[in-house]
Design an enzyme around this catalytic site. Structure first.
Site, PDB file in Angstrom:
ATOM      1  N   ASP A 321       0.401  -1.497   0.122  1.00 44.38           N
ATOM      2  CA  ASP A 321       0.141  -0.063  -0.178  1.00 44.38           C
ATOM      3  C   ASP A 321       0.794   1.182   0.314  1.00 44.38           C
ATOM      4  OD1 ASP A 321       0.906  -0.580   2.334  1.00 44.38           O
ATOM      5  OD2 ASP A 321      -1.159  -0.241   3.671  1.00 44.38           O
ATOM      6  N   GLU A 439     -11.487  -6.109   7.881  1.00 47.33           N
ATOM      7  CA  GLU A 439     -10.501  -6.126   7.792  1.00 47.33           C
ATOM      8  C   GLU A 439     -10.927  -6.365   6.263  1.00 47.33           C
ATOM      9  OE1 GLU A 439      -6.171  -5.084   8.983  1.00 47.33           O
ATOM     10  OE2 GLU A 439      -7.986  -4.992   9.354  1.00 47.33           O
TER      11      GLU A 439
END
Length: 608
Positions: A321, A439
């Protein structure tokens, strides 16, 4: 039989890689906390004669030349990030300030719990009131919270925390391997942001930042100047040879640029900027040579020269990310004077839009996007791109990133993409019984060709998608009945529009509210405040404990069970972003500041 064994091996390797993302350093958790006044308890005043201490050794592989910070020979006109300050009537302002106060109260509650139970330890355990040290035992929560204290106007606590920083000893730790990435974003980033936000009046903060920087730069003393991401510091002290790892997460090696360049900006010492710039150069050199040209695989080989990018798995989620997040942010930090970050961003974003971003079927028929995961089938034979519609809370940063880049790189069409990505994460929160997004979950992608598929909701389509997910059609196996699929949906508490909740936790993550904050500032649209407030109310309701705030085990329950864990990013990021959503427009103005992946604010070069 051979295929099954290969699948098992792939699964084991994947679980190992995923587990490494949550890897904790693991020093003893039995040390008592220190009091807020900094006095050691008697049981801690033991002899330190046997303690191994880090010391810097002569550099084995010195850089012949150091990359220079770009000089501001001419002003680069970066388009404004923030929308004009929105007008608000007295009623709207009163409501905003009430919400702001509620967020601050939540922060104060958790901060006081940390002070009382885990002072100068890494984390407080919010249910038992114990303390633990997963990040080297260097007071991670204290350092991470420094700039939040300043932003919230808690100057007395800020002063106390800064004084306590003098007691942090970065020359030793019970940890064997130092996580270079986590140490960089939490500790180095925390000191640098607090130093700049407090107008450079606290010299201790820059001094501590340099201490951390001197420690970290030793992990780069390898033949190819690439860092050892999990660095055995005792091995270094012994004088053992060092080599960058052959298997490293791309985010851990590729997300150091903001902090290292900022440290060089503040000290004039180019070693840190040079170290980060070498990594960026490697990324650019290999960008077009991966199995998904434009993007980099989750796991790379940093031991080779040049770096080898031979992995076949790609994502904007965990383990990748912040690599992508840092491209537009590094461009901003350097005042637009270095074009490379822009080239890196524009080289990947259209690939992500084509292969990862998918519109999601949902009962409200909202235009929502999620970023899925990609695998390249038979990569050596230029195999096809296989997209898995699996969304992660970690990918919720993407809305803010795409919006930021849409502004500064003048890509106006991408702002709608950014909004839909952010709204997707808001929808994930609104879809669960707890009001908090999970999540990881699997969504139902619409056909990319909207002329063939208008993405209109029907329960039948949801049932069919769940059937395909749970009972993939096989010639020797009949399709599951609707009753069977509904039984699976009920048993697994699947929200409308999801076919699986792969990971039901909520660990106080900030990525969704991060993008909501950026959307609020970049668009000026007040509706983002209402979305943020609904998220905050749900999080506050379920996570608050007598001590602080706890993680949750299953957000698909109306009342999730609490877990005795509170990561430092709860105070550094999550509550900071909630606070900034409702704060005055000039607090951490995005045309002056850029935030690292731990939400630490650095002054932009064009605003210096």
């Amino acid at each position: 039989m051979g295929v099954r064994r290969v699948r098992i091996l792939i699964t084991v390797v994947a679980l190992y890689i995923l587990g490494s993302w949550y890897y904790k350093w693991g020093p003893p958790d039995v040390l008592p906390p220190l009091a807020p006044d900094g006095q050691l308890q008697a049981s801690q005043q033991s002899s330190s004669s046997n303690v191994v201490r880090w010391k810097k050794l002569p550099t084995r592989y010195p850089a012949e030349t150091l990359a220079k910070l770009p000089r501001q020979d001419h002003k680069v006109n970066i388009p404004r990030v923030q929308a004009p300050n929105p007008q608000e009537d007295p009623v709207a302002k009163s409501l905003r300030l009430q919400r702001l106060a509620a967020v601050k109260e939540s922060f104060v509650h958790s901060w006081e719990g940390y002070k009382a139970n885990a002072w100068l330890r890494d984390e407080v355990m919010p249910i038992t009131g114990s303390a633990k040290d997963p990040f080297g035992g260097w007071s991670a929560t204290l350092v991470d919270a420094l700039d939040t204290l300043w932003i919230m106007g808690m100057k007395d606590d800020f002063d106390m925390a800064v004084k306590a920083c003098d007691q942090i000893d970065f020359a030793t730790t019970a940890t064997r391997d130092i996580n270079v990435f986590e140490t960089t974003i939490r500790y180095l980033g925390g000191f640098l942001a607090a130093y700049e936000l407090s107008e450079k009046k606290y010299s201790t903060l820059l001094k501590k930042a340099v201490e951390v920087g001197e420690l970290l730069i030793c992990a780069f003393d390898t033949p190819n100047r690439m860092p050892i991401s999990r660095w055995n510091w005792k091995s270094y002290v012994r004088g053992d040879s060092q080599k960058a790892p052959y298997s490293v997460l791309v985010s851990e090696i590729g997300s150091l640029s903001l902090e290292f360049s900022k440290l060089s900006q503040l000290t004039g010492d180019l070693r840190w900027h040079d170290a980060a710039q070498r990594i960026s150069d490697e990324m650019e050199q290999g960008q077009s040579k991966t199995y998904l040209p434009g993007m980099w695989p989750v796991v790379i080989d940093a031991s080779k020269t040049p770096i080898a990018f031979n992995g076949d798995t790609f994502t904007l989620g965990g383990m990748s990310d912040s690599l992508y997040e840092y491209f537009p942010k590094q461009y901003l930090l350097l005042g637009g004077m270095l074009e490379q970050p822009r080239r890196l961003y524009e080289g990947f974003i259209d690939v992500a839009k084509q292969h990862m971003f998918r519109r999601a079927l949902n009962p409200d028929n909202l235009p929502l996007l999620f970023s899925g995961d990609v695998r390249i089938a038979s990569p050596r034979d230029a195999g096809k791109v296989v997209t898995t519609p699996r969304a992660q809370h970690l990918t919720c940063f993407a809305g803010g990133m795409v919006g930021l880049a849409a502004k500064i790189f003048e890509r106006p069409a991408d702002m709608e993409v950014a909004i839909q990505l952010t709204d997707g994460c808001v929808w994930a929160y609104n879809s669960t019984p707890s009001g908090i997004g999970p999540e990881i979950f699997t969504f139902i992608p619409c056909d990319p060709d909207e002329e063939k598929d208008d993405c209109k909701w029907s329960e039948e389509r949801w049932i069919d998608a769940a059937r395909e997910h749970w009972r993939p059609h096989q010639k020797d196996r009949p399709d599951a009945s609707e009753e069977q699929i509904r039984g699976i949906i009920e048993k697994r508490r699947l929200p409308l529009g999801m076919t699986e909740v792969n990971d039901r936790k909520y660990i106080l993550r900030p990525e969704a509210i991060e993008s909501v904050f950026l959307m609020r500032r970049m668009t000026g649209d007040a509706s983002w405040m209402d979305k943020a407030w609904a998220m905050f109310e749900a999080v506050e309701k379920h996570t608050r404990t007598k001590v602080a705030a706890a993680s949750l085990d299953d957000v698909t329950m109306e009342s999730p069970y609490q877990v005795d864990s509170m990561e430092s990013f709860w105070l550094a990021e999550t509550l900071k972003y909630f606070y900034l959503v409702f704060s005055d427009w000039d607090v951490v103005d995005l045309d002056t500041w850029v935030l690292n992946t731990e939400a630490h604010a650095f002054r932009r070069a064009d605003a210096a």
